[in-house]
Design an enzyme around this catalytic site. Sequence first.
Site, PDB file in Angstrom:
ATOM      1  N   GLY A 166      -8.650  -3.617  -0.927  1.00 41.71           N
ATOM      2  CA  GLY A 166      -8.144  -4.992  -1.619  1.00 41.71           C
ATOM      3  C   GLY A 166      -7.337  -5.933  -0.470  1.00 41.71           C
TER       4      GLY A 166
ATOM      5  N   GLY B 160       1.071  -1.159   0.024  1.00 40.05           N
ATOM      6  CA  GLY B 160       0.068  -0.374  -0.019  1.00 40.05           C
ATOM      7  C   GLY B 160       0.925   1.304  -0.046  1.00 40.05           C
TER       8      GLY B 160
ATOM      9  N   GLU C   7      -2.538  -3.539  -6.060  1.00 38.70           N
ATOM     10  CA  GLU C   7      -3.480  -2.434  -6.106  1.00 38.70           C
ATOM     11  C   GLU C   7      -3.051  -1.101  -6.582  1.00 38.70           C
ATOM     12  OE1 GLU C   7      -6.548  -0.915  -2.734  1.00 38.70           O
ATOM     13  OE2 GLU C   7      -6.704  -2.907  -3.361  1.00 38.70           O
TER      14      GLU C   7
ATOM     15  N   GLY D 203       2.433   4.489   2.677  1.00 36.91           N
ATOM     16  CA  GLY D 203       2.566   5.014   3.904  1.00 36.91           C
ATOM     17  C   GLY D 203       3.920   4.681   4.415  1.00 36.91           C
ATOM     18  N   ALA D 204       4.229   4.884   5.962  1.00 35.06           N
ATOM     19  CA  ALA D 204       5.533   4.819   6.280  1.00 35.06           C
ATOM     20  C   ALA D 204       6.112   3.229   6.345  1.00 35.06           C
ATOM     21  CB  ALA D 204       5.499   5.227   7.787  1.00 35.06           C
ATOM     22  N   ILE D 205       5.206   2.256   6.612  1.00 41.31           N
ATOM     23  CA  ILE D 205       5.583   1.035   6.730  1.00 41.31           C
ATOM     24  C   ILE D 205       5.835   0.325   5.368  1.00 41.31           C
ATOM     25  CG2 ILE D 205       4.987  -1.495   7.416  1.00 41.31           C
ATOM     26  CD1 ILE D 205       3.328  -0.284   9.745  1.00 41.31           C
TER      27      ILE D 205
END
Length: 425
Positions: free
Chosen positions: A328, A207, A230, A209-211
């Site tokens: 998703g 996805g 996705e 973001g930070a992680i």
Amino acid sequence: MQVNSAEQALSIIQDHDIIWCHSMAATPYYLLQALAKVALQRQNLTLLQLHTEHSEMLSDTALQGHLRQRCFFVGGSTRAAVNCGSADYVPIFLSEIPKLFRSGEQQLDVALIQVSKPDHHGFCSLGVSVEATRAALQMAKKVIAWVNPLMPRTHGDSFIHLSQIDRYVEYSSPMPLHKAAKQDAVTQQIGRHVASLIRDGDCLQMGIGAIPDATLGCLGDRKNLGVHTEMFSDGVLPLIEQGVITNQNKRKHRGKIVTTFAMGSQKLYDFIDDNPLVAFLDVEYTNDTAVIRQNPQVVSINSALQVDLSGQVCADSLGTKIYSGVGGQMDFVRGAALSEGGRAIIALPATAAGGTVSRISSLLNPGAGVVTTRAHVHYIVTEYGIANLKARSLTERARALIDIAAPQFQASLSEQVWQDWGLNV
């Protein structure tokens, strides 16, 4: 037909129309600004959408009775409206939204889109977001477009001919930018743990973001990684430049990055622009487990808000308050599990609210939405380690999850799991 203003383009919208809105970084916010005005002269409009950018004006209380938002995913611009009851949230797998349209189960009267300038053949591109919009365009009775010269031209399922657009207005405006999330010691440690599960030749879904960025930043020594996802953001760019992401180990779309939308910096949009390396495909296809599983070594990396000690993953709500959506996650968790050598990872910080709340809990909060079931869950990762829950008993799961909870909560979790589940860990 080209018109001179957004209001003129939207004039063909009628009372009771059900409207699909192109989403993510391709949100046609220039049209939505006008819709907030035009809707005041209409009754009972419904706007279907995923995450939208710069659309806060549609939550104005003056629009009640004129326009109601119906959200398949909830973001910052719709969260308050959904949670106070002035907008609707529909829990659904992202891969199933196009099926709703194509089957006729969900009526569509109008599609609002943002596209690139037409090429010399008259084809515009949906640009940085295809998702369910391809299906919406096939089924909507009327198509209204904002032609933005700054929208990147992308390859795949993204093309629409000018002759298929009923009204369009041209206006130049910058693409919404998504700044990279700030890294801290927690996200960096989670990224290192997640990266330890990734092998040469893996095909990644991640996805934003930070992680995800922290994880991608640890993969510089891997070889022949692929991407079937996705969405993606700037974190993949250094790995492409370094030759780490080659997509050569994939069986489906070998040599190409497959996605359905992208969001990030201008550098990302410049990379995407007219780049045949990247295929933007219909989300019914990209998120189909039957497609995902055909690639070997698929690794899905997703986030969560809360995990209980049986392995249930809440990812769309804080108790009864809707925060995001199903999206998703399950599509890729299952697709990765069915892939030869695949792995499904849920990564989250061990605590919230400044360390005062454990995200790993004996029970989910009342009303919390289970997005990934305990039968589907595989790896759970926090900054304190990795818990492999695949084929583990409830007792084994509880023990493994308590081991990766924040140390200050481990004793109380051990007591609580006995009270709630009768498990002695």
